[in-house]
Structures are given as C-alpha cells and as structure tokens.
Design a protein around this motif. Structure first.
Motif, PDB file in Angstrom:
ATOM      1  N   GLU A 155       2.428  -4.084  -5.978  1.00 31.33           N
ATOM      2  CA  GLU A 155       2.546  -3.224  -5.398  1.00 31.33           C
ATOM      3  C   GLU A 155       3.153  -3.872  -4.207  1.00 31.33           C
ATOM      4  O   GLU A 155       3.793  -3.285  -3.386  1.00 31.33           O
ATOM      5  CB  GLU A 155       2.144  -1.770  -5.954  1.00 31.33           C
ATOM      6  CG  GLU A 155       1.608  -1.828  -7.124  1.00 31.33           C
ATOM      7  CD  GLU A 155       0.028  -0.269  -7.380  1.00 31.33           C
ATOM      8  OE1 GLU A 155      -0.467  -0.120  -6.213  1.00 31.33           O
ATOM      9  OE2 GLU A 155      -0.374  -0.206  -8.255  1.00 31.33           O
ATOM     10  N   GLN A 215       6.532  -2.535  -3.009  1.00 26.78           N
ATOM     11  CA  GLN A 215       6.945  -1.269  -2.258  1.00 26.78           C
ATOM     12  C   GLN A 215       8.104  -1.275  -1.045  1.00 26.78           C
ATOM     13  O   GLN A 215       9.201  -0.544  -0.459  1.00 26.78           O
ATOM     14  CB  GLN A 215       5.689  -0.225  -1.540  1.00 26.78           C
ATOM     15  CG  GLN A 215       5.507   0.543  -0.398  1.00 26.78           C
ATOM     16  CD  GLN A 215       5.785   1.551  -2.226  1.00 26.78           C
ATOM     17  OE1 GLN A 215       6.092   1.751  -3.059  1.00 26.78           O
ATOM     18  NE2 GLN A 215       6.632   2.687  -0.960  1.00 26.78           N
ATOM     19  N   GLU A 226      11.018   0.477  -1.126  1.00 32.53           N
ATOM     20  CA  GLU A 226      11.797   1.811   0.162  1.00 32.53           C
ATOM     21  C   GLU A 226      12.684   1.341   1.066  1.00 32.53           C
ATOM     22  O   GLU A 226      14.255   1.425   1.590  1.00 32.53           O
ATOM     23  CB  GLU A 226      10.315   0.912   2.118  1.00 32.53           C
ATOM     24  CG  GLU A 226       9.180   2.629   1.329  1.00 32.53           C
ATOM     25  CD  GLU A 226       8.162   1.879   2.031  1.00 32.53           C
ATOM     26  OE1 GLU A 226       8.270   1.071   2.710  1.00 32.53           O
ATOM     27  OE2 GLU A 226       6.908   2.692   1.840  1.00 32.53           O
TER      28      GLU A 226
END
Length: 220
Positions: free
Chosen positions: A50, A54, A58
């Motif tokens: 994760e 992430q 983004e």
C-alpha cells in the motif's frame, strides 16, 4: 430534483463504472485485491504494498494512465488483465439501470456510452453484462487519447458523433468529469448518489444526483 425536460433532450450520454455498473467491483479491485496480489507476487507485506501503490495512484489520478491497464501492467510488473478476471463475479449492473436503458432506447433517444475504462476493461464487463444492445456507440476515452476530465475529450467526442451539447443529458459518478462536461456546454447533468452499493452515499455538491434511474422516466 425536478423532472427532466425530455422534450429538450435528444442525446443521452452515459458513463459505465459507478453509473450503470456497481462501482463495488472496481473499488474492491483497486483498493483491496490489487494491493493484496501485489504483495503476494512481489514478496512484500500488504502494508508495504500500500505504501508503494499510494503515491502512484495519487500521481496518476485523473489522467489517462489512471484508467490504462497497459500502463499499470508495466508500472507494477503485474498481469492486470488476469488479476481483474479474478474478481469478475462482482461485475454487476445496477438493478435500476436496465429498465432505464430500455425506456430511453424505446423512446427513440440517441444513447451513447462514454467511459474512461480501457478497452480491455470494457470487454471484460461486456462479457458479464449485456450492455451493447442499448447503445448506438460504446466509446472509450482511450480511443481519443484523452480522459473525460480533459476538454480535448469533449472536442473529440463532438467531432466523432456530432451531438448537440445543449440538447444532451450526461450522467456520471465523477464530479470532475461532470464539471468538464459543463464547461463544454452539456446542458443536462446528473451525478450518481451511491455509485458503490456497499459504500455510503456521496456528496454530489452542486450537481443534482440520481438514486434510482426509474424516477427519471416521468415525462419520457
């Protein structure tokens, strides 16, 4: 929400994921299944997976890469198409979408699907849900090289299908896309109150939102 002025609408433009199809499949894939399979296939912990995913998510959100399976396959060194197949049983048409699609088609409206989904994602979903018969065209933003968030997408769509923005209805679950359509001049815009049947309803801010498509049929 006021009744739709159907006499002033010739073309109905519809998003797919979160609008006609339950967004639960996509949310489960990107937020749960992909991080888990990334961890397994790259030999890292779920927490580390994760952390690595992430910033990539983004950085690419709202771009064509965000929706591109080829991009994510290269970037993550994973067989994204095959991984998406592993959850395919979750792909589902919203229960209110079928009657709505039938009614607007039978009323003689021009109905066009416009999705940011990659063609491979679109094909996978069409294998599970019979959408094609309802539509004049099934258009992926990858056909034009611009996501629906971009003004260039709307220019390309207009050049391709020749719709009249002032006499069109567009329904989408993403507010940034609805704002892009509004800037282009699409007159009738609706958001989706609950794109994911397993998640909470959304704040659709300045846009009227639909919770049950059957309620839109009055006056059709």
């Amino acid at each position: 929400m006021a009744l739709l002025p159907w006499s002033e609408i010739d073309t109905v433009l519809l998003d797919m994921d979160g609008t006609l199809l339950d967004l639960h499949y996509d949310n489960q894939f990107w937020m749960q299944h992909l991080p888990q399979r990334y961890a397994e296939l790259h030999g890292v912990s779920r927490a580390m997976a994760e952390l690595e995913l992430q910033p990539l998510f983004e950085r690419n959100a709202g771009t064509l890469n965000w929706y591109c399976l080829d991009f994510w396959s290269r970037e993550l060194r994973l067989p994204i198409r095959e991984l998406k197949q592993e959850l395919a049983e979750l792909i589902a048409l919203r229960p209110d979408a079928g009657p709505f699609l039938t009614a607007i088609r039978d009323a003689g409206k021009r109905v066009v699907l416009i999705t940011n989904a990659h063609r491979d994602s679109l094909s996978l979903k069409l294998e599970r849900v019979e959408l094609a018969p309802y539509f004049e065209r099934l258009i992926s933003s990858h056909d034009y090289g611009f996501p629906k968030e971009s003004p260039q997408f709307w220019d390309a769509l207009h050049a391709d299908i020749g719709f009249e923005p002032s006499r069109s209805l567009f329904i989408d679950d993403t507010l940034a896309i609805l704002r892009s359509a509004r800037r282009f001049g699409v007159a009738h815009l609706l958001a989706v109150l609950q794109p994911d049947s397993k998640a909470a309803i959304r704040d659709t801010q300045e846009f009227d939102a639909v919770d049950d498509y059957r309620t839109l049929l009055d006056g059709l």
